[in-house]
Design a protein around this motif. Structure first.
Motif, short mmCIF file in Angstrom:
data_model
loop_
_atom_site.label_atom_id
_atom_site.label_comp_id
_atom_site.label_asym_id
_atom_site.label_seq_id
_atom_site.Cartn_x
_atom_site.Cartn_y
_atom_site.Cartn_z
N LEU A 110 0.99 -1.37 -0.03
CA LEU A 110 -0.12 -0.14 0.03
C LEU A 110 0.89 1.31 0.21
CD1 LEU A 110 -2.77 1.51 0.04
CD2 LEU A 110 -2.66 1.00 2.71
N ALA A 111 2.05 1.23 0.84
CA ALA A 111 2.91 2.25 0.77
C ALA A 111 3.55 2.49 -0.45
CB ALA A 111 4.09 2.07 1.80
N GLU A 112 3.83 1.60 -1.13
CA GLU A 112 4.37 1.91 -2.45
C GLU A 112 3.48 2.48 -3.58
OE1 GLU A 112 6.39 -1.92 -3.85
OE2 GLU A 112 6.00 -1.17 -6.05
N ARG A 113 2.18 1.84 -3.32
CA ARG A 113 0.69 2.12 -4.37
C ARG A 113 0.89 3.72 -4.17
NH1 ARG A 113 -3.00 -1.59 -3.21
NH2 ARG A 113 -4.51 -0.20 -2.27
N ILE A 114 0.77 4.39 -2.92
CA ILE A 114 0.73 5.72 -2.83
C ILE A 114 1.86 6.48 -2.65
CG2 ILE A 114 -1.74 5.31 -1.66
CD1 ILE A 114 -0.17 5.87 0.97
N GLY A 115 3.01 5.95 -2.79
CA GLY A 115 4.30 6.61 -2.70
C GLY A 115 4.89 7.20 -1.57
N VAL A 116 4.50 6.42 -0.61
CA VAL A 116 5.20 6.99 0.87
C VAL A 116 6.25 5.93 1.17
CG1 VAL A 116 2.99 8.10 1.25
CG2 VAL A 116 3.66 5.95 2.25
N ALA A 117 7.36 6.58 1.97
CA ALA A 117 8.29 5.89 2.63
C ALA A 117 8.00 5.93 3.97
CB ALA A 117 9.84 6.32 2.02
N GLU A 118 8.92 5.05 4.76
CA GLU A 118 8.92 5.14 6.31
C GLU A 118 9.19 6.80 6.74
OE1 GLU A 118 8.04 2.42 8.21
OE2 GLU A 118 8.74 3.44 10.15
N GLY A 119 8.18 6.84 7.75
CA GLY A 119 8.27 8.39 8.21
C GLY A 119 7.50 9.53 7.43
N ASP A 120 7.53 9.26 6.11
CA ASP A 120 6.56 10.35 5.62
C ASP A 120 5.15 10.68 6.09
OD1 ASP A 120 8.87 10.26 3.62
OD2 ASP A 120 7.54 9.56 1.76
N THR A 121 4.98 12.03 5.80
CA THR A 121 3.85 11.90 6.40
C THR A 121 2.45 11.44 5.40
OG1 THR A 121 4.53 14.23 7.36
CG2 THR A 121 2.04 14.27 7.25
N VAL A 122 1.40 10.72 6.00
CA VAL A 122 0.26 10.20 5.27
C VAL A 122 -0.90 10.95 5.71
CG1 VAL A 122 -1.14 8.07 4.99
CG2 VAL A 122 1.44 8.02 5.27
N ALA A 123 -1.53 11.41 4.74
CA ALA A 123 -3.24 11.91 4.87
C ALA A 123 -4.17 10.61 4.79
CB ALA A 123 -3.44 12.79 4.20
N VAL A 124 -4.87 10.65 5.72
CA VAL A 124 -6.21 9.69 5.87
C VAL A 124 -7.36 10.49 5.90
CG1 VAL A 124 -6.93 7.61 7.05
CG2 VAL A 124 -4.51 8.22 7.46
N THR A 125 -8.18 10.19 5.04
CA THR A 125 -9.44 10.93 5.02
C THR A 125 -10.72 9.76 4.84
OG1 THR A 125 -8.27 12.10 3.60
CG2 THR A 125 -10.67 12.66 3.55
#
Ligand SMILES: Nc1nc2c(c(=O)[nH]1)N[C@H]1C(S)=C(S)[C@@H](COP(=O)(O)OP(=O)(O)OC[C@H]3O[C@@H](n4cnc5c(=O)[nH]c(N)nc54)[C@H](O)[C@@H]3O)O[C@H]1N2
Ligand SMILES: Nc1nc2c(c(=O)[nH]1)N[C@H]1C(S)=C(S)[C@@H](COP(=O)(O)OP(=O)(O)OC[C@H]3O[C@@H](n4cnc5c(=O)[nH]c(N)nc54)[C@H](O)[C@@H]3O)O[C@H]1N2
Ligand code: SF4
Ligand SMILES: [Mo]
Length: 691
Positions: free
Chosen positions: A615-630
């Motif tokens: 899932l991280a790869e699909r949305i393009g985030v790496a460990e520690g990156d800020t994620v928005a959950v809506t």
């Protein structure tokens, strides 16, 4: 120095670990000392318990009342002014809008004495039906299922010491290793004794890592899973026909419900492969005895009551209930999560686990209270419904022992409702996010500064003892209720001494389901706690329930027919991921207390979003990156924590923090129709890299 040590219990969770407190320096502060003689934890404590004295310090805790001034600021005030403001606020609302426009919100962390006094205060002094508490958000689904099946709700029908001696434990949606660390020992001993452990959790938690078998269903599908396992029990001829015939009723309908859930369908709904379902059934049925223990995972769902019901059906069909070393149990959560649900702060309840709608119960309790039964109001709204009614039907609120701004579902909405009140009073030990919204804040004493009883997850009534003198300027919740009652015309009936309140509670509970009549402070101290029901001082208490009969009228356990239904909010293209929420070991609940402890903050500094590498790869985030959950209700942002220990379709957030990372900005307040439990464990979200 030993004589200066006071034996007591931890202020936090329902394990209620025993500890000793020893004064340091001038006696105003204490340190925690091991208490190896208390059987539940034998000296072991988690970091929260060990560091609890940090919250006693001035500068961390509140030391004087606060009132909101004309400029809208909270400013220090004297007790007389603060109490009069509250009395005026509540009186004014009642005069203008009626008694039911005044609400009370309590907590499962309050001692039995406080919970009892708060319920009595609402019904007798305020005359309102509008009282409920945060336990509704906790174990209410299991409580409702217990009542339905067994006629009685005590979280565990056996002491924890039985766990290592059973043959197989199925642990459903409990992360015991983080939420009750000293209790992990019981599971370790189980396995050392040759018993098997099955853990059901969408995440491979520290607890799941201990298991012989870990099933990882999609959140919100536990009901299908339990029905699928019962289906296999029937199909494989493993039903304990003799037990079903002699000890239960209603099997035919329950059986039909299970037969509609064949394994392949269940695999499709839950994501758990059929061979794993079979293995679980074989492990459980292959053992001589077995237990199913649930916690918030399956319970905090809009079908939590039916889900627990399905697990109870499973236990009954396999004959794993009402027998030594077997049974269904719920791992209650809060410090007094068990006692807090028995003595009247729940919307439909009177002390002794009596029902407010039962005329005999009303007569008995009114007799103890010295009032006319007809003056007692009827049942009120459940916790979320009460919070949702604020500023509309309910215009003034007294909060004692909860921080709903952080912990309630759809918290943005709840915060708005709290702000729309005509008057809000909060009694707390710290300036919680909810207290910060209040018109008046009352600073109250904490566990080490006062005496009172709690009832742990086993149904064992315990005594916490005062070990230090509270700072001047701080009063106990009982003193607060005593003073408010007097200002509102009830100079009698609200004693401030805990033992006096407990003795009244004993009389009020006598003859009820949760009968404390025979329990005294002296006995609790002498006996490592006393298990209710305990109807007389010569009664030994009841560590094990249901061995001869269940608490129903005919003594039989009742199967309940249940069938699977989807979560209240399913994923779709706009909100394609499931959000589930829960806890980490170093923070407690809304964090009001533990976020003020340096050592705990160092271990768990802030919110995070746990997600799978895919899932991280699909949305393009790496460990520690800020994620928005809506979700449909709000948005939260927090750093990514990437782990293959979670399902690919699910993200997890702990709920301990306010602000941007508040998990409850997202959660769905869809309610279970029976327990009125909100669906904290399942909602649909969109997850993106935050720009
Ligand atoms: N450290 C710490 N300890 C605590 C508390 C705390 O806040 N912090 N609070 C106390 C209280 S009041 C409570 S109620 C207890 C709660 O104790 P637990 O129930 O153990 O805690 P949770 O983390 O809420 O949930 C347990 C597990 O349920 C899983 N889960 C999520 N969704 C589902 C689902 O749909 N099905 C299944 N089967 N599992 C699911 C989560 O992944 C999580 O690992 O802890 C008590 N102890
Ligand atoms: N998303 C999500 N939300 C959840 C959950 C979840 O799993 N996911 N779990 C739910 C569960 S199980 C629970 S139990 C709730 C808990 O949520 P809350 O009710 O917010 O629990 P606490 O943070 O323990 O709040 C207790 C408050 O009372 C204060 N306090 C402590 N002791 C006393 C006392 O003796 N007297 C007074 N007057 N105040 C005191 C504390 O400082 C704190 O401010 O959260 C629920 N919310
Ligand atoms: S497990 Fe619970 S009761 Fe025991 S020390 Fe930790 S928080 Fe306190
Ligand atoms: Mo809880």
């Amino acid at each position: 120095m030993a004589s200066l040590e006071t034996s007591t219990h931890c202020p936090y969770c329902a394990l209620q670990c025993g500890m000793k407190l020893r004064p340091v320096t001038d006696g105003a502060v204490v340190e925690v000392v091991e208490r190896t003689d208390f059987p539940v934890n034998r000296g072991a404590l988690c970091g929260k318990g060990r560091t609890a004295p940090a919250v006693l310090a001035a500068g961390v805790r509140l030391t004087g009342p606060l009132v909101r001034d004309e400029g809208g600021e909270l400013v220090p005030a004297g007790w007389d002014e603060a109490l009069e403001r509250i009395a005026d606020g509540l009186r004014g609302t009642r005069a203008e809008h009626g008694a039911d426009a005044v609400g009370v919100f309590g907590g499962g962390g309050l001692t039995n004495e406080k919970a009892y006094a708060l319920g009595k205060f609402a019904r007798v002094v305020l005359g309102t039906s509008q009282i409920d508490y945060n336990g509704r958000f906790c174990m209410s689904s299991a409580a409702a299922a217990h009542q339905r099946a067994f006629g009685l709700d005590r979280g565990l029908p056996f002491p924890l010491e039985d766990i290592p001696r059973t043959g197989c434990v199925i642990l459903v949606g409990s992360n015991l290793a983080e939420t009750m660390p000293p209790a992990l020992r019981y599971l370790t001993e189980l396995r050392e004794n040759g018993g098997r452990l099955i853990v059901i959790d969408p995440r491979r938690t520290r607890t799941a890592e201990q298991a012989d078998l870990h099933l990882a269903p999609r959140p919100g599908t536990d009901l299908a899973l339990a029905l699928g396992m019962l289906h296999l029990v029937v199909a494989d001829g493993r039903v304990d026909e003799d037990f079903v015939r002699t000890r239960t009723s209603g099997w035919d309908e329950a059986r039909a419900g299970a037969m509609a859930h064949w394994p392949e369908l269940v695999e499709r709904l839950t994501g758990v492969p059929v061979p794993q379902l079979r293995e679980a059934v074989e492990l459980f049925c292959g053992a001589e005895s077995g237990m199913v223990l649930t916690a918030r995972g399956p319970e905090q769902q809009a079908k939590g009551t039916d889900t627990v019901g399905a697990w109870i059906n499973f236990c009954l069909a396999t004959g794993r209930a009402g027998r030594p070393l077997s049974g269904y149990g719920c791992l209650t959560g809060q410090g007094n999560g068990q006692g807090g649900r028995e003595h009247g702060q729940k919307a439909d309840q009177l002390p002794g686990y009596r029902k407010l709608t039962d005329p005999a119960a009303r007569r008995h309790v009114a007799g103890v209270w010295g009032v006319d039964p007809d003056t007692l109001p009827g049942p009120g709204r459940s916790a979320y419904e009460l919070l949702d009614a604020l500023g509309r039907d309910v215009r003034s609120l007294l909060v004692m022992g909860s921080n709903p701004v952080v912990s309630a579902p759809h918290a943005g909405h709840v915060e708005e409702r709290l702000k729309s009140l005509d008057f809000l009073a909060v009694a707390d030990v710290v300036l919680s996010e909810t207290a910060a919204l209040a018109d008046v804040v009352l600073p109250v004493t904490q566990w080490a500064e006062e005496t009172g009883t709690t009832t742990n997850l086993e149904g064992r009534v315990l005594l916490r003892q005062r070990a230090v003198t509270p700072p001047e300027g701080v009063r106990s919740d009982l003193e607060v209720l005593n003073a408010l009652a007097a200002l509102l015309g009830h100079g009698k009936g609200f004693p401030a001494g805990p033992e006096e309140v407990f003795d009244e509670l004993r009389r009020a509970s006598a003859g009820g389901a949760a009968d404390y009549a025979g329990i005294t402070y002296a006995r609790i101290t002498a006996e490592d706690g006393v298990f209710w029901p305990c109807p007389g001082e010569d009664h030994p208490g009841t560590p094990r329930l249901f061995l001869e009969r269940f608490a129903t009228d005919d003594g039989r356990a009742r199967f309940v027919p249940v069938t699977h239904r989807p979560a209240a909010e399913e994923t779709d293209t706009e909100y394609p991921v499931v959000l589930t929420t829960g806890r980490v070991v170093s923070q407690y609940q809304s964090g009001a207390q533990t976020r003020r402890v340096a050592e705990l903050n160092a271990a768990a500094p802030g919110p995070f979003v746990e997600l799978h590498p895919r899932l991280a790869e699909r949305i393009g985030v790496a460990e520690g990156d800020t994620v928005a959950v809506t979700s449909r209700r709000g948005r939260a942002v927090a750093p990514a924590r990437i782990t293959s220990a979670i399902r690919q379709d699910t993200v997890f957030m702990p709920f301990h923090w306010p602000g941007e990372g508040r998990a409850n900005s997202l959660t769905n307040p869809a309610l279970d129709p029976v327990s009125r439990m909100p669906e904290f464990k399942v909602c649909a979200v969109r997850v993106e890299a935050a720009g």
